[in-house]
Write an enzyme that holds these catalytic residues in place. Structure first.
Site, PDB file in Angstrom:
ATOM      1  N   ASP A  40       0.830  -1.205   0.000  1.00  0.00           N
ATOM      2  CA  ASP A  40       0.000   0.000   0.000  1.00  0.00           C
ATOM      3  C   ASP A  40       0.870   1.263   0.000  1.00  0.00           C
ATOM      4  OD1 ASP A  40      -2.190   1.647   0.217  1.00  0.00           O
ATOM      5  OD2 ASP A  40      -3.050   0.610   1.927  1.00  0.00           O
ATOM      6  N   ASP A  41       0.587   2.181  -0.906  1.00  0.00           N
ATOM      7  CA  ASP A  41       1.223   3.513  -0.912  1.00  0.00           C
ATOM      8  C   ASP A  41       2.736   3.474  -1.150  1.00  0.00           C
ATOM      9  OD1 ASP A  41      -1.346   4.259  -0.137  1.00  0.00           O
ATOM     10  OD2 ASP A  41      -0.671   5.715   1.329  1.00  0.00           O
ATOM     11  N   CYS A  79      -6.422   4.478  -3.030  1.00  0.00           N
ATOM     12  CA  CYS A  79      -6.560   3.048  -2.731  1.00  0.00           C
ATOM     13  C   CYS A  79      -7.740   2.344  -3.400  1.00  0.00           C
ATOM     14  CB  CYS A  79      -6.639   2.840  -1.225  1.00  0.00           C
ATOM     15  SG  CYS A  79      -5.113   3.299  -0.365  1.00  0.00           S
ATOM     16  N   HIS A 133      -9.795  -2.508  -0.872  1.00  0.00           N
ATOM     17  CA  HIS A 133      -9.542  -1.278  -0.130  1.00  0.00           C
ATOM     18  C   HIS A 133      -9.646  -1.437   1.388  1.00  0.00           C
ATOM     19  CE1 HIS A 133      -9.597   2.759   1.284  1.00  0.00           C
ATOM     20  NE2 HIS A 133     -10.901   2.829   1.433  1.00  0.00           N
ATOM     21  N   ASP A 343      -0.347  -0.092  -5.090  1.00  0.00           N
ATOM     22  CA  ASP A 343      -1.562   0.472  -5.686  1.00  0.00           C
ATOM     23  C   ASP A 343      -1.353   1.874  -6.250  1.00  0.00           C
ATOM     24  OD1 ASP A 343      -1.264   1.507  -3.126  1.00  0.00           O
ATOM     25  OD2 ASP A 343      -3.326   1.126  -2.489  1.00  0.00           O
ATOM     26  N   HIS A 344      -0.322   2.608  -5.804  1.00  0.00           N
ATOM     27  CA  HIS A 344      -0.007   3.935  -6.356  1.00  0.00           C
ATOM     28  C   HIS A 344       1.264   4.440  -5.702  1.00  0.00           C
ATOM     29  CE1 HIS A 344      -1.729   5.075  -2.546  1.00  0.00           C
ATOM     30  NE2 HIS A 344      -2.889   4.527  -2.900  1.00  0.00           N
TER      31      HIS A 344
END
Length: 552
Positions: A40-41, A79, A133, A343-344
């Site tokens: 994540d992130d 997310c 999410h 995810d990003h």
């Protein structure tokens, strides 16, 4: 009697044939397993991606034996839309998920997700941690065939307030949360109010924090699946929550880094002539206790925050190392595809902001690494510069597993790149994000509480910048609710086209163009100086994702 002689002679002739001519029945090829590792992130702040400080030995090792994608992009840098997109294989506007509050299954009751498709094709599918999410969006009854092996765990899951280890942080979180609920109702936490500290360093074992626990749970679940159904292929997702805020990591991972060697972002201003609505006031970070609600983040705090982010990366790297080792120890590595993705990306002071939720390179570019058992020796350890997208993972894994691809998919399998990483590929990758400046980091319109508690003055400041730039185009409803930034990344350029997404036939409100050959960090919007390039790229953009696929 004569018939018996003829049969005997025929059998003798067949048995005397060379072995090469005899038909040999081959055992059916075993289906490939999938280890699906989500982070994540995480921007590409990994040693294998050239980070000069991140300590990530396990991810680096995987990259040295697999294929790393230098130019992988999410479909929306936040997310829920990103994960809903890649898990359904369809793009954010197709599935009508462009913010964090819409549950993809409610918006698309019949869509077949990636793990669901594998389940329908005979796989055991399960997951631990964050794949979708949040728990309420985890699609438990449809995507997954079984629950994790909670009953086999020998360690307890920590359930402290906010996940914090230190009592003072627990109390701070509890108090802030209660105060916001009392003032703004039970939805206040959902709307980003009542946070604790942004980070924590505590001398606790890995499994105290959720990612360490979920890694242990994934390992136990793997063993349980192999014991109960050794011949059944599996799709096992393991989702790491860090380095998402809050940055909580055991002390030993903080201790890997010397604060004096942590470099801060040097590009601390937004792009020259960039969109006034293109950057936000770091809402997600500022909502945390102890972070200034306005003004710059000073260097001392910035260094601590980046230290916290790096510690979380190393913490997650260690959990992934344990999971991959478990695959090796179980003897299934030679029949398992391993894919790692985020995810990003995330701004760490880059362009003067902290967070995701922009249409720029730093927020949309992600790490993506794949390892397959039969990858060509010449490919192992290589890096591909091909443009790929997270939405491409669904068709890729289907092809690797020899499963038919569903007709609704909007990505392209990158399996051909596994044998030839440098071949011509897609001509563009697409991302999008609604106006970051006037929405919170979850892409939702700011709540009353957000405006009153933290961000009212910041929003007024941003509004003035947009009004000054957009002049007669300013319209509150358009810029708060209907404007979408569509980013298209080509080999040489990034173009961001700001449009009224509810009236897509309208002309763009604003255009940004960045020259990635001469300006890879996107310091200056050169759209006005290059009208012909803008015209050509808008024409390319209008062809959509279908018009930019690789020719194979």
């Amino acid at each position: 009697m004569r018939l018996l002689k003829i049969i005997f002679l025929l059998a003798l002739v067949v048995s005397c044939k060379p072995k090469a001519e005899q038909k040999v029945e081959e055992a059916p090829k075993k289906k490939l397993n999938v280890l699906f590792l989500a982070i994540d992130d995480l921007r590409p702040e990994i040693g294998a991606y050239g980070s000069d400080i991140a300590i990530t030995p396990n991810l680096d090792k995987l990259a040295s034996r697999g294929l790393l994608f230098n130019n992988a992009y999410c479909q929306e840098p936040i997310c829920s839309p990103s994960r809903a997109s890649l898990m359904t294989g369809a793009r954010p506007e197709t599935i009508n998920v462009i913010e964090n509050f819409t549950y993809f299954r409610e918006a698309n009751p019949d869509i077949v997700t990636l793990p669901q498709h594998f389940k329908n094709n005979g796989y055991e599918t399960t997951h631990t941690g964050k794949i979708y999410h949040k728990p309420g969006f985890a699609d438990l009854d449809v995507s997954w065939s079984r629950k994790p092996a909670y009953n086999k765990m020998t360690i307890e899951k920590s359930k402290t307030p906010g996940g914090f280890a230190l009592e003072e942080n627990q109390e701070m979180f509890r108090k802030n949360r209660a105060d916001m609920i009392a003032k703004y109702g039970k939805d206040a936490p959902r709307n980003g109010l009542g946070k604790g500290p942004a980070y924590e360093k505590a001398d606790v074992p890995d499994h105290f924090y959720e990612d360490g626990y979920n890694a242990e749970l994934a390992i136990v679940t793997l063993k349980d699946m192999l014991e109960k159904n050794p011949d059944k292929p599996f799709f096992l997702g393991m989702g790491m929550k860090k380095p998402h805020l809050d940055w909580l990591a055991p002390k030993k991972y903080w201790d890997l880094y010397d604060p004096a060697k942590i470099k801060l972002a040097t590009q601390t201003e937004g792009p020259i002539n960039g969109a006034a609505m293109g950057l936000h006031p770091s809402f997600e970070l500022r909502a945390r206790y102890g972070i200034p609600k306005k003004g710059p983040i000073d260097d001392e705090m910035a260094r601590t925050l980046k230290h916290a982010y790096l510690a979380c990366i190393s913490y997650v790297d260690a959990q992934i190392g344990k999971m991959i080792q478990a695959i090796d120890d179980a003897g299934v590595r030679d029949n398992t595809v391993i894919i790692v993705w985020s995810d990003h990306g995330w701004h760490l002071g880059d362009m003067g902001i902290w967070g995701k939720a922009t249409n720029y390179e730093i927020a949309t570019r992600v790490p993506l690494i794949i390892w397959t058992p039969d990858m060509a020796k010449e490919t192992r350890g290589k890096k591909s510069d091909a443009l790929v997208e997270l939405v491409d993972m669904y068709p890729t894994l289907c092809e690797l597993a020899d499963i038919e691809k569903p007709s609704h998919l909007e990505g392209q399998s990158f399996v051909p790149l596994l044998s030839n990483p440098h071949q011509e590929w897609k001509s563009a990758a697409f991302s999008q994000f609604p106006n970051p400046a006037l929405r919170e980091w979850a892409a939702n319109p700011l709540s009353k509480g957000m405006r009153e508690t933290y961000f009212g003055p910041l929003i007024l400041e941003v509004e003035e910048k947009i009004k000054k730039q957009q002049k007669e185009k300013w319209d509150r409803n358009l810029f708060e609710n209907n404007i979408m930034g569509y980013a298209m990344r080509t080999k040489k350029h990034r173009i961001i086209i700001w449009k009224d997404y509810k009236n897509p036939e309208n002309e763009p409100v604003f255009v940004e163009l960045y020259d990635h050959v001469n300006d890879p960090t996107e310091t200056k919007n050169v759209a006005d100086e290059n009208p012909e390039i803008v015209k050509a790229l808008i024409a390319q953009f209008n062809k959509g994702w279908k018009g930019n696929l690789a020719k194979v």
